[in-house]
Motif scaffolding. Structure first.
Motif, PDB file in Angstrom:
ATOM      1  N   THR A  38       0.822  -1.217   0.000  1.00 23.83           N
ATOM      2  CA  THR A  38       0.000   0.000   0.000  1.00 23.83           C
ATOM      3  C   THR A  38       0.857   1.268   0.000  1.00 23.83           C
ATOM      4  OG1 THR A  38      -1.775  -1.138   1.178  1.00 23.83           O
ATOM      5  CG2 THR A  38      -1.801   1.266   1.211  1.00 23.83           C
ATOM      6  N   ALA A  39       1.793   1.348   0.943  1.00 23.66           N
ATOM      7  CA  ALA A  39       2.606   2.556   1.087  1.00 23.66           C
ATOM      8  C   ALA A  39       3.609   2.679  -0.055  1.00 23.66           C
ATOM      9  CB  ALA A  39       3.340   2.544   2.420  1.00 23.66           C
ATOM     10  N   LYS A  40       3.704   3.869  -0.633  1.00 29.37           N
ATOM     11  CA  LYS A  40       4.691   4.142  -1.673  1.00 29.37           C
ATOM     12  C   LYS A  40       6.025   4.565  -1.077  1.00 29.37           C
ATOM     13  CE  LYS A  40       1.872   3.262  -5.019  1.00 29.37           C
ATOM     14  NZ  LYS A  40       2.097   2.047  -5.854  1.00 29.37           N
ATOM     15  N   VAL A  41       6.008   5.047   0.146  1.00 29.63           N
ATOM     16  CA  VAL A  41       7.222   5.414   0.860  1.00 29.63           C
ATOM     17  C   VAL A  41       6.898   5.342   2.348  1.00 29.63           C
ATOM     18  CG1 VAL A  41       6.695   7.900   0.816  1.00 29.63           C
ATOM     19  CG2 VAL A  41       9.068   7.141   1.090  1.00 29.63           C
ATOM     20  N   VAL A  42       7.884   4.961   3.147  1.00 26.85           N
ATOM     21  CA  VAL A  42       7.732   4.901   4.599  1.00 26.85           C
ATOM     22  C   VAL A  42       8.667   5.934   5.204  1.00 26.85           C
ATOM     23  CG1 VAL A  42       7.999   3.478   6.670  1.00 26.85           C
ATOM     24  CG2 VAL A  42       7.130   2.454   4.551  1.00 26.85           C
ATOM     25  N   VAL A  43       8.134   6.810   6.057  1.00 32.97           N
ATOM     26  CA  VAL A  43       8.921   7.814   6.764  1.00 32.97           C
ATOM     27  C   VAL A  43       9.055   7.357   8.210  1.00 32.97           C
ATOM     28  CG1 VAL A  43       9.131  10.227   7.424  1.00 32.97           C
ATOM     29  CG2 VAL A  43       8.041   9.626   5.245  1.00 32.97           C
ATOM     30  N   GLY A  44      10.278   7.139   8.683  1.00 29.15           N
ATOM     31  CA  GLY A  44      10.528   6.555   9.983  1.00 29.15           C
ATOM     32  C   GLY A  44      10.967   5.106   9.795  1.00 29.15           C
ATOM     33  N   PRO A  45      11.133   4.355  10.886  1.00 24.47           N
ATOM     34  CA  PRO A  45      10.947   4.759  12.285  1.00 24.47           C
ATOM     35  C   PRO A  45      12.141   5.544  12.820  1.00 24.47           C
ATOM     36  CG  PRO A  45      11.675   2.482  12.177  1.00 24.47           C
ATOM     37  CD  PRO A  45      11.518   2.930  10.755  1.00 24.47           C
ATOM     38  N   SER A  46      12.005   5.980  14.076  1.00 25.91           N
ATOM     39  CA  SER A  46      13.089   6.704  14.723  1.00 25.91           C
ATOM     40  C   SER A  46      13.888   5.810  15.663  1.00 25.91           C
ATOM     41  CB  SER A  46      12.531   7.904  15.499  1.00 25.91           C
ATOM     42  OG  SER A  46      11.659   7.465  16.516  1.00 25.91           O
ATOM     43  N   GLU A  47      13.455   4.563  15.843  1.00 28.43           N
ATOM     44  CA  GLU A  47      14.163   3.618  16.704  1.00 28.43           C
ATOM     45  C   GLU A  47      15.329   2.992  15.920  1.00 28.43           C
ATOM     46  OE1 GLU A  47      10.096   4.197  18.242  1.00 28.43           O
ATOM     47  OE2 GLU A  47      10.913   3.699  16.256  1.00 28.43           O
ATOM     48  N   LEU A  48      16.548   3.125  16.419  1.00 24.03           N
ATOM     49  CA  LEU A  48      17.739   2.710  15.677  1.00 24.03           C
ATOM     50  C   LEU A  48      17.748   1.215  15.390  1.00 24.03           C
ATOM     51  CD1 LEU A  48      20.471   3.346  14.420  1.00 24.03           C
ATOM     52  CD2 LEU A  48      21.498   3.127  16.696  1.00 24.03           C
ATOM     53  N   ALA A  49      17.452   0.383  16.392  1.00 21.74           N
ATOM     54  CA  ALA A  49      17.507  -1.065  16.194  1.00 21.74           C
ATOM     55  C   ALA A  49      16.519  -1.514  15.124  1.00 21.74           C
ATOM     56  CB  ALA A  49      17.236  -1.790  17.511  1.00 21.74           C
ATOM     57  N   ALA A  50      15.343  -0.928  15.116  1.00 21.94           N
ATOM     58  CA  ALA A  50      14.334  -1.280  14.119  1.00 21.94           C
ATOM     59  C   ALA A  50      14.796  -0.872  12.722  1.00 21.94           C
ATOM     60  CB  ALA A  50      13.004  -0.608  14.463  1.00 21.94           C
ATOM     61  N   THR A  51      15.412   0.291  12.626  1.00 20.55           N
ATOM     62  CA  THR A  51      15.891   0.770  11.333  1.00 20.55           C
ATOM     63  C   THR A  51      17.038  -0.091  10.819  1.00 20.55           C
ATOM     64  OG1 THR A  51      15.267   3.016  11.992  1.00 20.55           O
ATOM     65  CG2 THR A  51      16.736   2.805  10.116  1.00 20.55           C
ATOM     66  N   GLN A  52      17.929  -0.476  11.698  1.00 25.11           N
ATOM     67  CA  GLN A  52      19.036  -1.341  11.300  1.00 25.11           C
ATOM     68  C   GLN A  52      18.533  -2.691  10.810  1.00 25.11           C
ATOM     69  OE1 GLN A  52      21.218  -1.112  15.002  1.00 25.11           O
ATOM     70  NE2 GLN A  52      22.702   0.347  14.151  1.00 25.11           N
ATOM     71  N   HIS A  53      17.458  -3.184  11.411  1.00 25.82           N
ATOM     72  CA  HIS A  53      16.858  -4.438  10.948  1.00 25.82           C
ATOM     73  C   HIS A  53      16.335  -4.292   9.522  1.00 25.82           C
ATOM     74  CE1 HIS A  53      14.595  -8.216  11.117  1.00 25.82           C
ATOM     75  NE2 HIS A  53      13.583  -7.552  10.586  1.00 25.82           N
ATOM     76  N   LEU A  54      15.689  -3.188   9.240  1.00 25.47           N
ATOM     77  CA  LEU A  54      15.155  -2.958   7.893  1.00 25.47           C
ATOM     78  C   LEU A  54      16.273  -2.928   6.859  1.00 25.47           C
ATOM     79  CD1 LEU A  54      12.484  -0.164   8.492  1.00 25.47           C
ATOM     80  CD2 LEU A  54      12.114  -2.613   8.297  1.00 25.47           C
ATOM     81  N   ALA A  55      17.411  -2.362   7.239  1.00 24.99           N
ATOM     82  CA  ALA A  55      18.529  -2.237   6.299  1.00 24.99           C
ATOM     83  C   ALA A  55      19.109  -3.595   5.924  1.00 24.99           C
ATOM     84  CB  ALA A  55      19.613  -1.353   6.901  1.00 24.99           C
ATOM     85  N   LYS A  56      18.848  -4.610   6.733  1.00 24.17           N
ATOM     86  CA  LYS A  56      19.375  -5.946   6.455  1.00 24.17           C
ATOM     87  C   LYS A  56      18.437  -6.772   5.580  1.00 24.17           C
ATOM     88  CE  LYS A  56      21.821  -6.106  10.892  1.00 24.17           C
ATOM     89  NZ  LYS A  56      21.901  -6.758  12.213  1.00 24.17           N
ATOM     90  N   LEU A  57      17.215  -6.310   5.381  1.00 21.39           N
ATOM     91  CA  LEU A  57      16.243  -7.069   4.603  1.00 21.39           C
ATOM     92  C   LEU A  57      16.535  -6.930   3.112  1.00 21.39           C
ATOM     93  CD1 LEU A  57      12.940  -6.158   6.499  1.00 21.39           C
ATOM     94  CD2 LEU A  57      14.431  -8.135   6.847  1.00 21.39           C
ATOM     95  N   SER A  58      16.299  -7.988   2.384  1.00 19.50           N
ATOM     96  CA  SER A  58      16.493  -7.951   0.939  1.00 19.50           C
ATOM     97  C   SER A  58      15.157  -7.755   0.248  1.00 19.50           C
ATOM     98  CB  SER A  58      17.156  -9.246   0.454  1.00 19.50           C
ATOM     99  OG  SER A  58      16.340 -10.363   0.774  1.00 19.50           O
ATOM    100  N   GLY A  59      15.207  -7.497  -1.035  1.00 14.93           N
ATOM    101  CA  GLY A  59      13.977  -7.324  -1.796  1.00 14.93           C
ATOM    102  C   GLY A  59      13.976  -6.017  -2.554  1.00 14.93           C
ATOM    103  N   SER A  60      13.805  -6.101  -3.854  1.00 16.45           N
ATOM    104  CA  SER A  60      13.870  -4.907  -4.695  1.00 16.45           C
ATOM    105  C   SER A  60      12.522  -4.244  -4.900  1.00 16.45           C
ATOM    106  CB  SER A  60      14.463  -5.271  -6.061  1.00 16.45           C
ATOM    107  OG  SER A  60      13.668  -6.266  -6.695  1.00 16.45           O
ATOM    108  N   LYS A  61      11.445  -4.878  -4.508  1.00 13.79           N
ATOM    109  CA  LYS A  61      10.108  -4.351  -4.776  1.00 13.79           C
ATOM    110  C   LYS A  61       9.558  -3.506  -3.639  1.00 13.79           C
ATOM    111  CE  LYS A  61       9.725  -6.508  -8.739  1.00 13.79           C
ATOM    112  NZ  LYS A  61       9.720  -5.757 -10.011  1.00 13.79           N
ATOM    113  N   ARG A  62      10.266  -3.478  -2.539  1.00 13.89           N
ATOM    114  CA  ARG A  62       9.727  -2.763  -1.379  1.00 13.89           C
ATOM    115  C   ARG A  62       9.823  -1.256  -1.579  1.00 13.89           C
ATOM    116  NH1 ARG A  62      14.709  -4.188   2.746  1.00 13.89           N
ATOM    117  NH2 ARG A  62      16.121  -2.542   2.046  1.00 13.89           N
ATOM    118  N   PRO A  63       8.983  -0.489  -0.902  1.00 13.44           N
ATOM    119  CA  PRO A  63       9.062   0.976  -1.012  1.00 13.44           C
ATOM    120  C   PRO A  63      10.286   1.495  -0.281  1.00 13.44           C
ATOM    121  CG  PRO A  63       7.461   0.362   0.655  1.00 13.44           C
ATOM    122  CD  PRO A  63       7.891  -0.916  -0.016  1.00 13.44           C
TER     123      PRO A  63
END
Length: 459
Positions: free
Chosen positions: A189-214
């Motif tokens: 649904t989301a075309k872009v995600v703004v946030g989160p501000s929690e560092l550990a959560a953001t670092q987790h996102l950076a490790k995920l693969s996938g080219s189709k995600r926003p």
């Protein structure tokens, strides 16, 4: 166009009120059409003569909150035939910000209850998810609600008819923030995600693969960035690089970097070396150090390896730079021949006498650019960088939606070399997810930051 934008930005509310109705309409319509033009330049990769300063400039495109709605109605009915982006941009300003001051406290951000009662803003076709710690305790929650208010002003100025902004409360819980973020990027649904501000959560996102995600415009402090997960806030690597570049621009050629050993050291080293290369300067050596060793060893190592450096850059990570600075001071640094350069992370602690004479590139914490007066009038408190970061990311999302439509959030647009101008100054995103910023340059004198230059050099 740039001169006109700067003239508009300098006008006071009282002066604006004296503009004749017909001229006022033309003025607001021009601001709206600028949005289509400047963001289209970013989407197409165009480089204007003035570069990043022409790409996204809230001072040029944002009508005062509460006044924009009348112009929007006139623009929708009166706009002549033109390009689709011009028509869409002309409808961007809206009345979202009018009357919102009532939900703010007398001298602080919107209350938790008021924020959680209004978590969907705008009616646009581009869906944006924003993750903020609205109900977190202490300063974390306060900063989250400041970002909420910044997002609301950006929606009032630019986003109401372009975006549907859904704000979710992470509660300041990294695990919960991670779950919300994963859901947001996999929902389709989301075309872009703004946030989160929690560092550990953001670092987790950076490790995920996938080219189709926003794309994710992360609001976490001290986040290095990752593919498709962009670091919005000023990082120590960015501050160190900008400070080193500013001194190199004044003629220094041989630099030493002292950086805490660890995962972030290579990012700081790479950014500083790249910044220096632009000016023909070199990073003679990078010296990792352990805070537990004190500063004597790393300073001694420098003396053994480098003869007559022009400048020493000291990064500190999560620790204090005091031990290294004390050892440098014992060697006469800073002095007539060697310049000392610090980073924004020094300023996370009380100003130490050992900082005296050092140069630091950092955002001006009291300066939020062209939105400051309008924000204070609407929400009844002084904005800070939390407000500005949130405003800029929502404004950027609105600009991309206006220029390219809901499917325009891609690497070509977000990583364009020209960059963007927001209320936090000039910035651009790199392919590794890090950001580069041009920012004020200060010298520590008598325990205070004294402005040396309003902006460090561009990209």
């Amino acid at each position: 166009m740039k001169a006109r934008a700067e003239a508009d930005a300098s006008a006071t509310p009282a002066q604006a009120a004296r503009v004749a109705p017909q001229a006022d309409f033309r003025h607001k319509r021009w601001r709206a059409l600028v949005l289509a033009f400047v963001v289209a330049a970013a989407a197409s990769g165009c480089q204007s003569k003035s570069g990043a300063s022409d790409v996204l400039d809230p001072s040029a495109i944002a009508a005062p909150a509460g006044q924009a709605g009348n112009a929007a109605a006139q623009q929708a009915s009166s706009a002549t035939q033109g390009s689709p982006t011009q028509t869409l941009a002309a409808q961007a300003p809206a009345t979202q910000g009018a009357g919102t001051a009532n939900s703010a406290t007398v001298s602080g951000p919107t209350s938790v209850a008021a924020a959680k009662a209004n978590l969907t803003l705008g009616t646009g076709s581009t869906k944006v998810t924003m993750l903020l710690p609205l109900s977190a305790p202490g300063s974390t929650g306060e900063n989250g609600r400041k970002m909420y208010d910044g997002a609301r002003l950006a929606m009032a100025d630019l986003g109401d008819k372009l975006l549907t902004l859904t704000i979710q409360d992470t509660r300041g819980d990294s695990g919960y923030a991670k779950d919300l973020a994963v859901k947001a990027i996999t929902s389709g649904t989301a075309k872009v995600v703004v946030g989160p501000s929690e560092l550990a959560a953001t670092q987790h996102l950076a490790k995920l693969s996938g080219s189709k995600r926003p794309p994710v415009l992360a609001l976490a402090d001290n986040f290095a960035g990752g593919p498709g997960v962009y670091s919005v806030r000023l990082s120590e690597a960015d501050s160190a690089a900008a400070g080193a570049a500013a001194i190199a621009g004044k003629g220094a050629r041989k630099f030493v970097l002292m950086v805490p050993a660890g995962a972030d050291s290579s990012a700081v080293e790479s950014r500083v070396a790249n910044a220096l290369s632009i000016y023909g300067a070199t990073l003679a050596v990078t010296l990792p150090y352990s805070p537990t060793d004190g500063g004597d060893k790393v300073v001694s190592d420098m003396g053994s390896l480098v003869e007559a450096p022009d400048a020493v850059v000291v990064a500190c990570g999560d620790g204090s730079p005091a031990a290294v600075l004390a050892a440098l001071k014992a060697k006469g640094i800073p002095g007539k021949t060697v310049t000392l350069i610090g980073t924004d992370r020094w300023l996370e602690r009380p100003m130490d006498p050992l900082y005296e004479g050092a140069y630091i590139a950092t955002l001006d914490q009291s300066e939020t650019g062209p939105i400051a007066d309008r924000f204070k009038a609407t929400y009844n408190y002084q904005p800070d960088v939390n407000v500005a970061y949130a405003y800029d990311m929502v404004a950027l999302s609105a600009g991309i939606a206006s220029s390219t439509g809901p499917d325009g959030f891609n690497k070509q647009v977000l990583e364009n070399a020209t960059g963007f101008r927001g209320s936090t100054g000039l910035f651009r995103f790199r392919s590794d997810g890090s950001s580069q910023r041009s920012m004020p340059f200060f010298k520590v004198e008598k325990g205070q930051l004294k402005l040396v230059e309003k902006q460090t050099s561009g990209f």
